[in-house]
Design a protein around this motif. Structure first.
Motif, PDB file in Angstrom:
ATOM      1  N   GLN A  86       2.682  -4.031  -4.716  1.00  0.00           N
ATOM      2  CA  GLN A  86       1.691  -4.327  -3.685  1.00  0.00           C
ATOM      3  C   GLN A  86       2.235  -3.896  -2.324  1.00  0.00           C
ATOM      4  O   GLN A  86       3.382  -4.223  -1.982  1.00  0.00           O
ATOM      5  CB  GLN A  86       1.371  -5.828  -3.665  1.00  0.00           C
ATOM      6  CG  GLN A  86       0.857  -6.374  -4.992  1.00  0.00           C
ATOM      7  CD  GLN A  86      -0.496  -5.807  -5.382  1.00  0.00           C
ATOM      8  OE1 GLN A  86      -1.393  -5.701  -4.553  1.00  0.00           O
ATOM      9  NE2 GLN A  86      -0.641  -5.443  -6.649  1.00  0.00           N
ATOM     10  N   PHE A  87       1.428  -3.161  -1.562  1.00  0.00           N
ATOM     11  CA  PHE A  87       1.859  -2.676  -0.256  1.00  0.00           C
ATOM     12  C   PHE A  87       0.820  -3.049   0.812  1.00  0.00           C
ATOM     13  O   PHE A  87      -0.376  -3.054   0.546  1.00  0.00           O
ATOM     14  CB  PHE A  87       2.026  -1.155  -0.266  1.00  0.00           C
ATOM     15  CG  PHE A  87       3.171  -0.666  -1.114  1.00  0.00           C
ATOM     16  CD1 PHE A  87       4.463  -0.648  -0.611  1.00  0.00           C
ATOM     17  CD2 PHE A  87       2.958  -0.218  -2.406  1.00  0.00           C
ATOM     18  CE1 PHE A  87       5.523  -0.206  -1.386  1.00  0.00           C
ATOM     19  CE2 PHE A  87       3.999   0.238  -3.191  1.00  0.00           C
ATOM     20  CZ  PHE A  87       5.285   0.243  -2.681  1.00  0.00           C
ATOM     21  N   ASP A 137      11.478   2.215  -8.668  1.00  0.00           N
ATOM     22  CA  ASP A 137      10.996   0.955  -9.226  1.00  0.00           C
ATOM     23  C   ASP A 137      10.772   0.007  -8.052  1.00  0.00           C
ATOM     24  O   ASP A 137      11.620  -0.822  -7.719  1.00  0.00           O
ATOM     25  CB  ASP A 137      12.011   0.385 -10.218  1.00  0.00           C
ATOM     26  CG  ASP A 137      11.497  -0.847 -10.940  1.00  0.00           C
ATOM     27  OD1 ASP A 137      10.389  -1.314 -10.608  1.00  0.00           O
ATOM     28  OD2 ASP A 137      12.209  -1.344 -11.826  1.00  0.00           O
ATOM     29  N   PHE A 138       9.599   0.114  -7.415  1.00  0.00           N
ATOM     30  CA  PHE A 138       9.354  -0.597  -6.166  1.00  0.00           C
ATOM     31  C   PHE A 138       9.301  -2.108  -6.337  1.00  0.00           C
ATOM     32  O   PHE A 138       9.646  -2.844  -5.415  1.00  0.00           O
ATOM     33  CB  PHE A 138       8.041  -0.107  -5.534  1.00  0.00           C
ATOM     34  CG  PHE A 138       8.136   1.268  -4.929  1.00  0.00           C
ATOM     35  CD1 PHE A 138       8.846   1.473  -3.757  1.00  0.00           C
ATOM     36  CD2 PHE A 138       7.524   2.348  -5.527  1.00  0.00           C
ATOM     37  CE1 PHE A 138       8.939   2.732  -3.184  1.00  0.00           C
ATOM     38  CE2 PHE A 138       7.607   3.615  -4.971  1.00  0.00           C
ATOM     39  CZ  PHE A 138       8.317   3.814  -3.795  1.00  0.00           C
ATOM     40  N   GLU A 170      -9.136  -0.636  -5.857  1.00  0.00           N
ATOM     41  CA  GLU A 170      -9.630  -1.883  -5.286  1.00  0.00           C
ATOM     42  C   GLU A 170      -8.566  -2.963  -5.190  1.00  0.00           C
ATOM     43  O   GLU A 170      -8.789  -4.031  -4.621  1.00  0.00           O
ATOM     44  CB  GLU A 170     -10.813  -2.407  -6.106  1.00  0.00           C
ATOM     45  CG  GLU A 170     -10.498  -2.721  -7.564  1.00  0.00           C
ATOM     46  CD  GLU A 170     -10.719  -1.543  -8.498  1.00  0.00           C
ATOM     47  OE1 GLU A 170     -10.808  -1.755  -9.715  1.00  0.00           O
ATOM     48  OE2 GLU A 170     -10.797  -0.399  -7.986  1.00  0.00           O
ATOM     49  N   SER A 171      -7.374  -2.710  -5.758  1.00  0.00           N
ATOM     50  CA  SER A 171      -6.334  -3.731  -5.725  1.00  0.00           C
ATOM     51  C   SER A 171      -5.515  -3.717  -4.444  1.00  0.00           C
ATOM     52  O   SER A 171      -4.593  -4.503  -4.290  1.00  0.00           O
ATOM     53  CB  SER A 171      -5.397  -3.563  -6.925  1.00  0.00           C
ATOM     54  OG  SER A 171      -4.683  -2.339  -6.817  1.00  0.00           O
ATOM     55  N   GLY A 172      -5.847  -2.847  -3.520  1.00  0.00           N
ATOM     56  CA  GLY A 172      -5.119  -2.812  -2.256  1.00  0.00           C
ATOM     57  C   GLY A 172      -5.894  -2.040  -1.208  1.00  0.00           C
ATOM     58  O   GLY A 172      -6.408  -0.951  -1.484  1.00  0.00           O
ATOM     59  N   ASP A 173      -5.964  -2.579   0.019  1.00  0.00           N
ATOM     60  CA  ASP A 173      -6.776  -1.973   1.073  1.00  0.00           C
ATOM     61  C   ASP A 173      -6.344  -0.543   1.374  1.00  0.00           C
ATOM     62  O   ASP A 173      -7.185   0.343   1.546  1.00  0.00           O
ATOM     63  CB  ASP A 173      -6.692  -2.825   2.339  1.00  0.00           C
ATOM     64  CG  ASP A 173      -7.447  -2.201   3.500  1.00  0.00           C
ATOM     65  OD1 ASP A 173      -8.690  -2.115   3.416  1.00  0.00           O
ATOM     66  OD2 ASP A 173      -6.801  -1.764   4.470  1.00  0.00           O
ATOM     67  N   PHE A 174      -5.027  -0.304   1.451  1.00  0.00           N
ATOM     68  CA  PHE A 174      -4.558   1.035   1.821  1.00  0.00           C
ATOM     69  C   PHE A 174      -5.030   2.087   0.826  1.00  0.00           C
ATOM     70  O   PHE A 174      -5.323   3.221   1.201  1.00  0.00           O
ATOM     71  CB  PHE A 174      -3.028   1.038   1.902  1.00  0.00           C
ATOM     72  CG  PHE A 174      -2.453   2.362   2.325  1.00  0.00           C
ATOM     73  CD1 PHE A 174      -2.484   2.762   3.647  1.00  0.00           C
ATOM     74  CD2 PHE A 174      -1.877   3.217   1.393  1.00  0.00           C
ATOM     75  CE1 PHE A 174      -1.958   3.987   4.041  1.00  0.00           C
ATOM     76  CE2 PHE A 174      -1.345   4.441   1.771  1.00  0.00           C
ATOM     77  CZ  PHE A 174      -1.391   4.823   3.105  1.00  0.00           C
ATOM     78  N   PHE A 175      -5.144   1.717  -0.435  1.00  0.00           N
ATOM     79  CA  PHE A 175      -5.490   2.674  -1.475  1.00  0.00           C
ATOM     80  C   PHE A 175      -7.003   2.870  -1.618  1.00  0.00           C
ATOM     81  O   PHE A 175      -7.455   3.579  -2.515  1.00  0.00           O
ATOM     82  CB  PHE A 175      -4.866   2.250  -2.809  1.00  0.00           C
ATOM     83  CG  PHE A 175      -3.370   2.284  -2.779  1.00  0.00           C
ATOM     84  CD1 PHE A 175      -2.681   3.443  -3.064  1.00  0.00           C
ATOM     85  CD2 PHE A 175      -2.638   1.149  -2.425  1.00  0.00           C
ATOM     86  CE1 PHE A 175      -1.296   3.492  -3.014  1.00  0.00           C
ATOM     87  CE2 PHE A 175      -1.252   1.181  -2.372  1.00  0.00           C
ATOM     88  CZ  PHE A 175      -0.585   2.354  -2.664  1.00  0.00           C
ATOM     89  N   ARG A 205       4.612  -2.010   3.962  1.00  0.00           N
ATOM     90  CA  ARG A 205       5.559  -3.064   3.608  1.00  0.00           C
ATOM     91  C   ARG A 205       5.378  -3.417   2.134  1.00  0.00           C
ATOM     92  O   ARG A 205       4.266  -3.642   1.659  1.00  0.00           O
ATOM     93  CB  ARG A 205       5.305  -4.295   4.463  1.00  0.00           C
ATOM     94  CG  ARG A 205       6.349  -5.415   4.264  1.00  0.00           C
ATOM     95  CD  ARG A 205       5.932  -6.661   5.026  1.00  0.00           C
ATOM     96  NE  ARG A 205       4.671  -7.202   4.500  1.00  0.00           N
ATOM     97  CZ  ARG A 205       3.787  -7.880   5.245  1.00  0.00           C
ATOM     98  NH1 ARG A 205       4.008  -8.084   6.526  1.00  0.00           N
ATOM     99  NH2 ARG A 205       2.674  -8.339   4.687  1.00  0.00           N
ATOM    100  N   ASN A 206       6.489  -3.446   1.429  1.00  0.00           N
ATOM    101  CA  ASN A 206       6.481  -3.772   0.007  1.00  0.00           C
ATOM    102  C   ASN A 206       6.399  -5.289  -0.150  1.00  0.00           C
ATOM    103  O   ASN A 206       7.302  -6.016   0.252  1.00  0.00           O
ATOM    104  CB  ASN A 206       7.759  -3.226  -0.644  1.00  0.00           C
ATOM    105  CG  ASN A 206       7.745  -3.304  -2.150  1.00  0.00           C
ATOM    106  OD1 ASN A 206       7.013  -4.086  -2.744  1.00  0.00           O
ATOM    107  ND2 ASN A 206       8.590  -2.501  -2.787  1.00  0.00           N
TER     108      ASN A 206
END
Length: 618
Positions: free
Chosen positions: A95-96, A432-433, A478-483, A518-519
């Protein structure tokens, strides 16, 4: 059905391509249309070619600069891909969150877009992480563009050097550093080339690139004159590394093409409107390799060392031991021409071996429009693999590395081909974030020409993939705004800017703010290893580190280059399966020295100094 790009590029829709994917030793045709084409070709004289020869329309001959010339290619598959020896696992995507504005980073790369449609407008924008003031907090350098051929009335916009404060915010202090770089900015290479403890800077420009020596007092000195044999060129990505293992850093500079923005090659579309030129419309510009003489001087010696190949149009580079013999090799990603795989023979010279060992072409024998290079051992076989980003309709290419056996295109077999077909990728990183035991892959996308906004798209969404042990799976947008947002992405660089134990990502965009992702991964054990060379180069470039726990061995090397136009923070990250167990570390330095250490359950961040037993936590 063939689509014609305004600048002459042709695109065959995916369902009409004759594509072969090697499964074992049996070629499997993708569709009945492909099979019919092959049958007809057998009866038409114009379709036949001498054995071992493929005619590729519109591609440059590897031995000639004439468009449309034929090239020889030995189309013999070396064998089937090796399936990673891993069981399928449940994926937990990283998640970022973009926090650039929150921490004070407001950099916008101006690509100088104009009705002239200059080629350099499409490729600029770099970033480099480094602790320039040695205060223990990572800083960030970002290049700037502007007008590629500025006139008297054009305002100059400088690069940015963001220093991180104690409070975790970033302040642009370039004006205080003495750095004066007015070039059209592309890549950033960060490295301590004089081993004095302070990170120096090389900035790749379309024109005159600059070398800045860190004086250790917050200022830099322009020492570009120390680069003997340097020439004005359109340079893209650059990388520090120690391929001769002599203890100091050498510099590889990717050059793209012979091109003068003030007197450009004119390329027009079918309506007579200026358009971004196809790479075949410009002459190749050989790369440059500067050997560090150890006295402040660098000597350009690429041809002398064998670092030269035909059709050079370089955008990405990796300096790392790809063959497993202990000597750093150099892999170069070229745009529309064969990639280079310079194998280090251990005597100070190289042999270009991409057609012998793989990595020159895709699995169907085609050169691709290669931009960025991600680097990481996704299948855990001990050899670093490469992911190359490409133009729309070509798909990105994952080369599985089997060491001495070479590189194998496994894009289709691992699920990466189809998701990348409609994208045009540049910067890419593999790590491997979220420390869940499987590699993740981040790719930034964006077209080179805004006139494709209504067709292929100009701004594009970035992509994030995770490896489940058998296949790469794409994170749902849809799992993250940036994406869910669209950008024209270029450089991508990683660093743990907030010192919370995981890697964060800087992404440079054209004409919109750079992102600092940010991770926000959940807390898991991630072991970070920093290196301090003594006999080897101080930065630890090309040092190999192996971590072993419960019979599982993970190997990483600190490479030079990778991604696109970027430098990452110099740290290696390992995700052990057992969070409470003891880890065994083995460090192999370029000097030849091997060190071992054991890390207890609560030890997660260590500094290893060459020749000093044990470790220091940080």
């Amino acid at each position: 059905m063939v689509f014609f790009y305004p600048s002459g590029r042709t695109f065959l829709p995916e369902e009409f391509r004759i594509s072969t994917f090697w499964q074992g030793s049996i070629p499997v045709m993708k569709s009945p249309v492909c099979l019919l084409a092959v049958v007809l070709c057998a009866f038409v004289t114009g379709c036949s070619e001498p054995a071992g020869t493929v005619a590729v329309e519109g591609q440059l001959n590897r031995d000639s600069t004439e468009p449309g010339a034929k090239r020889k290619f030995d189309f013999k598959p070396r064998g089937s891909a090796v399936t990673p020896n891993n069981s399928v696992r449940e994926i937990a995507f990283p998640q970022f969150t973009d926090v650039a504005a929150d921490v004070g980073i407001h950099h916008v790369f101006d690509n100088g877009a104009s009705p002239k449609a200059l080629m350099v407008e499409s490729t600029g924008g770099g970033c480099g992480w480094g602790d320039f003031d040695r205060d223990g907090r990572i800083d960030l350098y970002l290049t700037q563009g502007g007008q590629p051929c500025p006139g008297p009335a054009d305002a100059f916009v400088p690069d940015s050097l963001y220093r991180q404060t104690v409070a975790g915010r970033f302040v642009d202090c370039l004006a205080e550093t003495g750095i004066d770089d007015s070039g059209f900015g592309h890549g950033v290479a960060v490295g301590d080339y004089d081993n004095d403890g302070f990170d120096d800077l090389f900035v790749s420009n379309a024109g005159i690139s600059r070398l800045f020596l860190n004086l250790g007092d917050g200022t830099f000195q322009d020492v570009t004159g120390s680069l003997q044999g340097a020439r004005r060129a359109w340079s893209s990505t650059s990388a520090w590394g120690d391929p001769d293992r002599d203890g100091d850093l050498d510099l590889y500079v990717c050059n793209y093409a012979v091109y003068d923005p003030c007197n450009p090659v004119e390329c027009l579309d079918k309506d007579g409107i200026p358009s971004i030129c196809h790479p075949r419309n410009v002459e190749a510009e050989p790369d440059m390799f500067f050997r560090n003489e150890g006295d402040g001087r660098f000597v350009e010696c690429s041809r002398e060392l064998g670092l030269f190949g035909p059709g050079n149009k370089a955008l990405g580079v990796v300096i790392a031991d790809l063959t497993g013999d202990g000597w750093p090799d150099i892999y170069v990603a070229n745009d529309t021409t064969a990639n280079f795989f310079f194998v280090n023979d251990g005597t100070g010279t190289f042999r270009e071996s991409a057609q012998l060992l793989g990595g020159a072409y895709s699995s169907i024998g085609e050169p691709q429009a290669s931009m960025g290079v991600a680097f990481g051992d996704y299948d855990k076989n001990g050899f670093p693999d490469l992911l190359l980003t490409h133009f729309t309709g070509e798909s990105n290419t994952l080369y599985q590395n089997r060491g001495p056996q070479g590189l194998f295109d496994v894009s289709h077999l691992t699920g990466l081909r189809e998701p990348s077909l409609p994208k045009l990728g540049f910067g890419a990183v593999m790590s491997d974030f979220n420390a869940d035991g499987g590699m993740d892959l981040f790719v930034t996308n964006g077209h080179i020409d805004p006139r494709y906004a209504e067709s292929e798209g100009y701004e594009m969404v970035p992509q994030l993939f995770s490896f489940d042990g058998q296949m790469w799976r794409e994170r749902p947008a849809e799992s993250g705004d940036f994406f869910t947002r669209r950008f024209v992405g270029r450089a991508v660089g990683t660093a743990d800017f907030d010192s919370d134990g995981d890697l964060d990502i800087c992404v440079v965009h054209h004409n919109s703010p750079a992102a600092l992702l940010r991770n926000d991964a959940p807390a898991r054990r991630l072991v970070k290893v920093r290196l301090l060379g003594v006999s080897s180069n101080r930065n630890g470039y090309n040092t190999s580190v192996a971590v072993e726990q419960n019979g599982e061995r993970l190997v990483q090397e600190l490479p030079g280059g990778t991604s696109y136009a970027a430098t990452h923070e110099r740290v290696l990250c390992f995700a052990p399966g057992d969070e409470s167990g003891v880890l065994s570390l083995e460090v192999r330095w370029p000097s030849g020295l091997t060190q071992n250490a054991e890390l207890g359950a609560g030890v997660n961040s260590v500094l290893i100094q060459e020749g000093v037993s044990g470790y220091r936590e940080f």
